[in-house]
Design a protein around this motif. Structure first.
Motif, short mmCIF file in Angstrom:
data_model
loop_
_atom_site.label_atom_id
_atom_site.label_comp_id
_atom_site.label_asym_id
_atom_site.label_seq_id
_atom_site.Cartn_x
_atom_site.Cartn_y
_atom_site.Cartn_z
N SER A 68 -32.94 20.29 2.56
CA SER A 68 -31.76 20.04 2.38
C SER A 68 -31.19 19.57 4.08
O SER A 68 -30.68 18.76 4.06
N LYS A 69 -32.15 20.19 5.10
CA LYS A 69 -31.19 20.24 6.46
C LYS A 69 -31.72 18.50 6.74
O LYS A 69 -31.46 18.22 7.71
N SER A 266 -27.43 23.97 1.68
CA SER A 266 -28.58 24.36 1.46
C SER A 266 -27.91 24.55 -0.13
O SER A 266 -29.54 25.20 -0.79
N TYR A 270 -30.74 19.05 -2.14
CA TYR A 270 -31.72 19.61 -1.56
C TYR A 270 -32.58 17.84 -0.42
O TYR A 270 -33.89 18.21 -0.22
#
Length: 408
Positions: A68-69, A266, A270
């Protein structure tokens, strides 16, 4: 279910909808519309970036959920970009989040930090997500006339003094969409000092950091010592590498704010498709000649448009940066709204632009012209405009009937 949903009620009718409908109808009727409206790059993505995507997508397991990040290699690539371009050191683990374009990053940052009723200071005119991302999140917006000088900073100070509750954050966007205004490092130093004094978060949109036309590359607010204590900056690969549909951007800066954004994301996504993230890292780490070539293409288009439109009878100020011209409505048509003038250009000249009102009330009287057609098409638009302007008196007589004298 008669009443409209709460968040939908807070969104006004889409200003561009009627112009877009007219454009679609004209094309359906066979008109050849030169579309200078949406800032949608028409140039191809550099081949080495496409090749990396193709290479990666064929590998096993890259079709699985991503991070996600952002994958670690992509976040390291963005940290390296900031180091070489701005001299700013970023921790890829805690100070960088990859976003699905800068627009998504802005919207989810609003979700992460905004409580209902919070006040956000937003320049006007500005890119719509700067305002509506926070409106959707329940915030109240206080507009500050866009600028890069002392007047803007004093307006921010007055807004903080007279807003209840005190504002939470200040949005900055330089080089600006839509006005193409640029800010220098001295401005950012004053803005950061003022924000620290007023306990404001700074949210800086730097999507056009690499589209500039003089010898002074636009700076980052994070170059100011101490800016990371209060600021987050959003960037995008869309314009820099002709990757708009790839939806790849970043939020970088203050660890607490980046952590809040990462936590919200989050729960929501994704991350981008892993091969896209790998290709984005290749864009940042790879040869950068393509960036200069893209910049030169926009400069040629800018010069072509300014010159050919001037010959047609429309003086368009040359922008110092971005892929947009911010043009005042020509004198014979200034009694029209920017929406009506934009509609008239489609109907009478087969040219599409964006009405200034779509970027805020202070955008009225202007239109935004995107440099998303080649020089041949820009000159075609200029020829159509010249014919249209030659008939301006008759056109305006039909659009706005002249009042008849009263009779006895």
């Amino acid at each position: 279910m008669i009443e409209e949903f709460h968040r939908i009620k807070r969104l006004p009718p889409y200003v561009f909808a009627e112009v877009n409908r007219l454009k679609a109808n004209a094309r359906a009727a066979g008109a050849d519309i030169v579309d200078l409206g949406m800032g949608n790059p028409d140039l191809p993505t550099p081949q080495h970036i496409v090749d990396k995507l193709v290479e990666t997508v064929s590998k096993p397991r890259t079709n699985r959920y991503s991070a996600s990040k952002g994958i670690p290699g992509l976040r390291r690539a963005q940290a390296a970009y900031y180091a070489r371009r701005f001299g700013v050191k970023l921790d890829p683990e805690t100070e960088i989040v990859a976003t699905l374009g800068s627009k998504e990053g802005f919207a989810n940052m609003a979700q992460a930090i905004t409580a209902p009723g919070d006040v956000i200071l937003v320049p006007n005119p500005t890119y719509p997500i700067h305002e509506f991302g926070f409106i959707i999140s329940g915030a109240a917006i206080r507009h500050v006339p866009a600028g890069t000088g002392e007047d803007f900073l004093r307006a921010v100070e007055r807004a903080c003094k007279h807003s209840v509750p005190r504002p939470l954050a200040l949005v900055l966007c330089f080089p600006s969409n839509p006005t193409a205004m640029v800010a220098d490092l001295d401005f950012y130093k004053e803005a950061v000092a003022l924000a620290r004094k007023l306990d404001l978060i700074i949210l800086s949109d730097l999507a056009y950091s690499e589209v500039y036309f003089d010898d002074n590359p636009p700076p980052s607010v994070l170059q100011v010592p101490g800016a990371k204590d209060i600021a987050v900056e959003f960037t995008s690969l869309s314009k820099t590498y002709n990757m708009p549909g790839w939806r790849m951007g970043f939020a970088v800066g203050n660890e607490r704010l980046i952590g809040a954004l990462a936590r919200v994301k989050s729960y929501l996504d994704y991350g981008a498709f892993t091969p896209i993230q790998v290709a984005a890292a290749a864009a940042l780490n790879g040869p950068q000649e393509c960036v200069s070539e893209i910049r030169e293409t926009y400069k040629r288009r800018r010069d072509c448009l300014v010159e050919s439109f001037a010959r047609a009878g429309w003086d368009v100020p040359p922008p110092p940066a971005t892929m947009f011209c911010w043009a005042p409505i020509p004198e014979p048509f200034q009694q029209l709204s920017s929406v009506d003038f934009s509609k008239l250009l489609i109907e009478k000249a087969d040219v599409a632009v964006s009405p200034g009102l779509g970027f805020g009330e202070y955008g009225e009287g202007y239109v935004r012209i995107a440099l998303v057609e080649n020089e041949h098409r820009i000159r075609q638009a200029a020829r159509s405009l010249k014919k249209f302007f030659a008939q301006a008196q008759e056109t305006m007589h039909n659009v706005i009937p002249i009042p008849q004298k009263a009779t006895r």
